[in-house]
Design an enzyme around this catalytic site. Structure first.
Site, short mmCIF file in Angstrom:
data_model
loop_
_atom_site.label_atom_id
_atom_site.label_comp_id
_atom_site.label_asym_id
_atom_site.label_seq_id
_atom_site.Cartn_x
_atom_site.Cartn_y
_atom_site.Cartn_z
N TYR A 11 0.83 -1.22 0.00
CA TYR A 11 0.00 0.00 0.00
C TYR A 11 0.86 1.27 0.00
CZ TYR A 11 -3.29 3.45 2.04
OH TYR A 11 -4.04 4.56 2.30
N GLY A 36 1.70 -7.95 -1.09
CA GLY A 36 1.66 -6.90 -2.12
C GLY A 36 0.95 -7.39 -3.38
N ASN A 92 10.59 -12.27 10.17
CA ASN A 92 10.51 -11.51 8.92
C ASN A 92 11.02 -10.08 9.09
OD1 ASN A 92 9.44 -11.33 6.08
ND2 ASN A 92 8.34 -9.64 7.05
N THR A 117 6.64 3.18 12.67
CA THR A 117 5.24 3.29 13.05
C THR A 117 5.04 3.98 14.40
OG1 THR A 117 3.36 1.92 13.78
CG2 THR A 117 5.48 0.93 13.95
N TYR A 141 4.66 -6.31 16.92
CA TYR A 141 4.84 -5.52 15.69
C TYR A 141 5.64 -4.25 15.99
CZ TYR A 141 3.67 -2.16 12.06
OH TYR A 141 3.76 -1.19 11.08
N ILE A 207 -17.75 -0.26 16.15
CA ILE A 207 -16.97 0.75 16.88
C ILE A 207 -16.35 0.03 18.07
CG2 ILE A 207 -17.05 2.90 18.18
CD1 ILE A 207 -19.51 3.72 16.59
N PHE A 208 -15.03 -0.10 18.04
CA PHE A 208 -14.35 -0.86 19.10
C PHE A 208 -14.13 0.01 20.34
CE2 PHE A 208 -12.13 -3.49 15.54
CZ PHE A 208 -13.25 -4.30 15.43
#
Ligand code: UFG
Length: 331
Positions: A11, A36, A92, A117, A141, A207-208
């Site tokens: 993306y 991808g 990875n 991030t 992550y 909606i969390f």
């Protein structure tokens, strides 16, 4: 310049590759196509299919192409999956990037722009978040991205190597042309999930969490247009080319929108009522994540062009409406 874009079929990678091509740069994309899409690779870019773990593959690209700098997007990025399968992420993201660094050093390529991030911060101490704030990721992550930043730091101390790490907040939107956009499987991000409703792919959006300590009880995020992110990568390349020091930059608009506000804006853009259902909190979601991007503005000269959520969602809608099945159109 000849730029190697790793993960350039994804993306943010494909949007950056497209902007580089438009700017007349020579773009070489490498991607293993695990997440991808070959259709997202710009026509004028050269494409190599292969994996970050494959040292011979990386070496062959550096031998065949006169690469000036690397932009590295190739990573797994599902927060939830990283909690249930941490070694997939360490293997990875971290080990793959270590392999890339070995290959870059062996082939005398010393400049990299890295896709990091907001997840490196975890639960933020202050809003807006500064690059100097505490980094305490709440999931593997974010941990792997932070570990990579540290690996870059120590490598830059020991070798002829400089890096720019770009900490994205919530990437969204799509290229104005409508030819490429966001297409994840599974999709976990708020805006594409909302747009699945007017696209007839789901009945409602969840909606969390509705009792966060925010004005309307839902989480606040800093939504930044993917084309603005792409511009920041180009400025980071320029900065390194001009001898800039290794550094870390936040990339966001500095404006926070709640989940309810995002849904309301999507209703306005699409003209669809988009039913919303209140659901339990998602584990590990901080109440607020809003960037201070003052450093990127001052040092890189970055000026995000799309600070209107309506325009960002409108660009996303332009893509999703014309590609309801992502790149697997009409299948
Ligand atoms: N949300 C919903 N319903 C949904 C999906 C999301 O209410 O169906 C909420 C989430 O709880 C969150 C907000 O919408 O409050 C945004 O969620 P996203 O999944 O779109 O984005 P995140 O903020 O969770 O994730 C983004 C990046 C990650 C990065 C993270 C840093 O996409 O890569 O920020 O915290 F790790």
């Amino acid at each position: 310049m000849s730029i190697l874009v790793l993960g350039g079929a994804g993306y943010i990678g494909s949007h950056t590759a497209l902007e580089l091509v438009r700017a007349g740069e020579s773009v070489i994309i490498a991607d293993n196509l695990s997440t991808g899409h070959i259709e997202a690779v710009p026509e004028k870019a050269k494409f190599y299919e292969g994996d970050l773990h494959d040292r011979a593959f990386l070496d062959s690209i550096f031998k065949n192409e006169a690469i000036d700098a690397v932009i590295h997007f190739a990573a797994y990025s599902l927060v939830g999956e990283s909690v249930t399968d941490p070694l997939k992420y360490y293997g990875n993201n971290l080990c793959g990037t270590k392999n890339l660094l070995d290959s870059m050093l062996a082939n005398n390529v010393g400049n990299i722009v890295f896709s990091s991030t907001a997840a490196t911060y975890g639960e933020p101490e202050n809003i807006p978040i500064l690059e100097t704030d505490l980094t305490l990721p709440k999931n593997p992550y974010g941990e792997t991205k932070l570990a990579i930043e540290k690996m870059f730091y120590w490598t830059s101390k020991a070798h002829n190597f400089r890096y720019v790490s770009l900490r994205y907040f919530n990437a969204c939107g799509a290229d104005k042309s409508g030819s490429i956009g966001e297409a994840h499987s599974p999709e976990t991000h708020l805006i594409p999930l909302i747009l699945q409703v007017p696209n007839g792919k789901r009945e409602s959006v969840s909606i969390f969490g509705t009792d966060y300590d925010t004005p309307d009880g839902t989480c606040i995020r800093d939504y930044i247009h993917v084309t603005d992110l792409a511009q920041a990568h180009m400025l980071a390349l320029e900065y390194l080319k001009n001898g800039g020091k290794s550094s870390v930059f936040n990339l966001g608009n500095g404006i926070g929108y709640s989940v309810r506000e995002v849904i309301e804006t999507a209703r306005k853009v699409t003209g669809h009522p988009i039913p919303a259902v209140e659901a339990p909190k998602r584990d590990g979601d901080p109440a607020r994540l809003v960037a201070s991007s003052v450093k990127a503005r001052e040092v890189l000269g970055w000026k995000p062009r799309y600070d209107s959520l309506e325009e960002i969602i409108s660009d996303a809608w332009n893509w999703h409406r014309s590609h309801p099945n992502g790149f697997a159109e009409n299948k």
